[in-house]
Design an enzyme around this catalytic site. Structure first.
Site, PDB file in Angstrom:
ATOM      1  N   GLU A  92      43.255  38.717  26.126  1.00  0.00           N
ATOM      2  CA  GLU A  92      43.502  39.916  25.327  1.00  0.00           C
ATOM      3  C   GLU A  92      44.650  39.762  24.329  1.00  0.00           C
ATOM      4  OE1 GLU A  92      43.811  43.531  27.540  1.00  0.00           O
ATOM      5  OE2 GLU A  92      41.936  43.217  28.628  1.00  0.00           O
ATOM      6  N   GLU A 149      36.484  41.416  32.746  1.00  0.00           N
ATOM      7  CA  GLU A 149      37.182  42.596  33.261  1.00  0.00           C
ATOM      8  C   GLU A 149      36.343  43.835  32.974  1.00  0.00           C
ATOM      9  OE1 GLU A 149      41.282  43.245  32.258  1.00  0.00           O
ATOM     10  OE2 GLU A 149      41.764  41.116  32.344  1.00  0.00           O
TER      11      GLU A 149
END
Length: 496
Positions: free
Chosen positions: A222, A403
């Site tokens: 991320e 995720e």
């Protein structure tokens, strides 16, 4: 778009990153209707598991060989912050700074996974996991971010990887999940181009130490969250608020990704490698032309800034134009950088949590119920939309979901069990959306629920519980939640 509108857009963009601290600051612009919807949703974790997006979703089967897994990250679960030669990370510094973390929590102990990894491996085996996505702590390998690797740190991850193989669980290792060595931050951190070079050296050391025992490597987790929450809002480490610095950081994180890909290729190892990007589908909040235009630019900052550079070898022109020719990012791109960033990858890791609805002035509104994390709108259809969009726009690169999950107010009942019915509903609906994407041609290989364990949830400390497994932090006792038992059945059936 005016500078004022762009600043508003960038402030709103922080809502997509995984820190409720940023969300609490940015949600003031939500519409009254959206706020009412979120109020209803705060009890969403108590919703009955019988609710689904479509009653006919039951009985769905995933392709043979589909890998069901769970995910964690080093700083959130390992603890052992000062043991066996581990150096200090930016998150050690940040969490020990008064006022930064809810309740003054730190990751010093977390879920004590460093000492209890064998027990946690047994939990994974008992759940039937086929894949485990974890991260390697850079300061555990290089205390100051450079130089000879720490053998004790490498040995820990070798024991972990060997334990996974012994239990027939495929390791998926992330090289960087936000815990930059503090010594590198002191030298400029990700604003310093040299940090990308140091990352490549660290990655090479890990590749050579763990060799072919790790079949899948993820480079940077991320990067958008580091940019938005670490450098625009300052709610994450290193706690800086500087938009111009933020997008130079974005470039250097992308450069680090590309250099790590090249390092794996140069090592001669057979592992696969790719980035881990949190992607959020962006939708116009209404039917106006202004909303459509603002949504396009918002998508540029949210998604295309990272996807285009990796898969097309260019940053999106609308984002570059919006940043302006004198931005640090634009001036920081050197000849050859985008060729490095676009080094061919073997897969894309997608992390999906929330959609974003954009108004004509670049703001955002809520359209769907939210979880305990106020920034997270619960919209399973967004999973389908982002997966099909990636395949449509960037080709049939293999995809893994690394995720997806939500926090619930999990408390053991009188009998000691944890009944997180809402998490079961959430996961079932998102699994169904992913299955539909597979049916429509998305080359999805695996799905990792966030998270295996309750853990240190960054700015929220231990306030939010995202795990399939309940952790009593005082005793470090683990308890399988209702969702864990349900997930075990999903894995056994390879579907819903």
């Amino acid at each position: 778009m005016s500078l004022l509108t762009r600043r508003r857009l960038l402030r709103r963009a922080a809502l997509s990153a995984t820190a409720a601290g940023a969300a609490r600051s940015g949600l003031a612009g939500a519409t009254a209707a959206g706020t009412a919807a979120s109020t209803v949703a705060l009890s969403g974790c108590d919703s009955p598991p019988e609710r689904t997006t479509d009653p006919e979703d039951r009985g769905l089967r995933f392709p043979d060989g589909f890998a069901w897994g769970a995910a964690t990250s080093a700083y959130q679960i390992e603890g052992a912050a000062k043991e066996d030669g581990r150096g200090e990370s930016v998150w050690d510094t940040f969490s020990h700074t008064p006022g930064r973390i809810r309740n003054g929590d730190t990751g010093d102990v977390a879920a004590d996974h460093y000492h209890r990894y064998a027990q946690d491996l047994d939990l994974m085996r008992d759940l039937g996991l086929r894949s485990y996505r974890f991260s390697i702590s850079w300061p555990r390998i290089q205390a100051d971010g450079s130089g000879r690797p720490n053998q004790r740190g490498l040995d820990f991850y070798r024991r972990l990887v060997d334990g996974l193989h012994e239990r027939d669980i495929a390791p998926m290792a992330t090289l960087f999940h936000w815990d930059l060595p503090q010594a590198l931050q002191d030298a400029g951190g990700w604003e310093n181009r040299d940090t990308a070079e140091r990352f490549a050296e660290y990655a090479d050391a890990v590749f050579r130490a763990l060799g072919d025992r790790v079949p899948v490597w993820l480079t940077i987790n991320e990067p958008k969250t580091v940019v938005q929450n670490g450098y625009i809002w300052g709610h994450h480490a290193p706690g800086i608020r500087d938009e111009d610095a933020a997008y130079l950081v974005a470039h250097h994180l992308q450069l680090a990704h590309g250099l790590a890909v090249q390092a794996l290729r140069a090592s001669g190892l057979s592992g696969r490698i790719g980035p881990a990007l949190n992607l959020h589908p962006c939708y116009p909040a209404d039917d106006s032309a202004e909303s459509a235009a603002a949504t396009r630019l918002h998508d540029g900052y949210e998604n295309r800034l990272y996807l285009d550079s990796i898969f097309k070898g260019a940053y999106p022109q609308d984002v570059l134009d919006d940043l302006g020719p004198y931005s640090r990012m634009v001036s920081g791109v050197r000849d050859g950088d985008l060729k490095i960033i676009s080094s061919p990858v073997d897969l894309l890791a997608v992390q999906y949590y929330t959609p974003i609805y954009v108004t004509g002035d670049g703001g955002t509104v809520r359209k769907w119920p939210t979880s305990e994390a106020e920034w997270q709108q619960i919209y399973p259809e967004g999973m389908y939309d982002i997966l099909t969009r990636v395949t449509r726009d960037y080709g049939r690169v293999p995809i893994t979901i690394t995720e997806n999950g939500l926090p619930c107010p999990d408390v053991p009942g009188p009998d000691g069990t944890v009944d997180d019915a809402g998490r079961v509903t959430f996961l079932r609906d998102h699994f169904a959306a992913a299955h539909r994407a597979v049916g429509d041609g998305v080359p999805l290989e695996s799905y990792h629920v966030w998270s295996l364990l309750d853990n240190f949830e960054w700015a929220e400390g231990y306030e939010q519980r995202w795990g399939l497994v309940y952790v009593d932090y005082a005793s470090q006792r683990r308890v399988l939640k209702r969702s864990a038992h349900w997930y075990r059945d999903v894995i056994r059936r390879n579907g819903l």
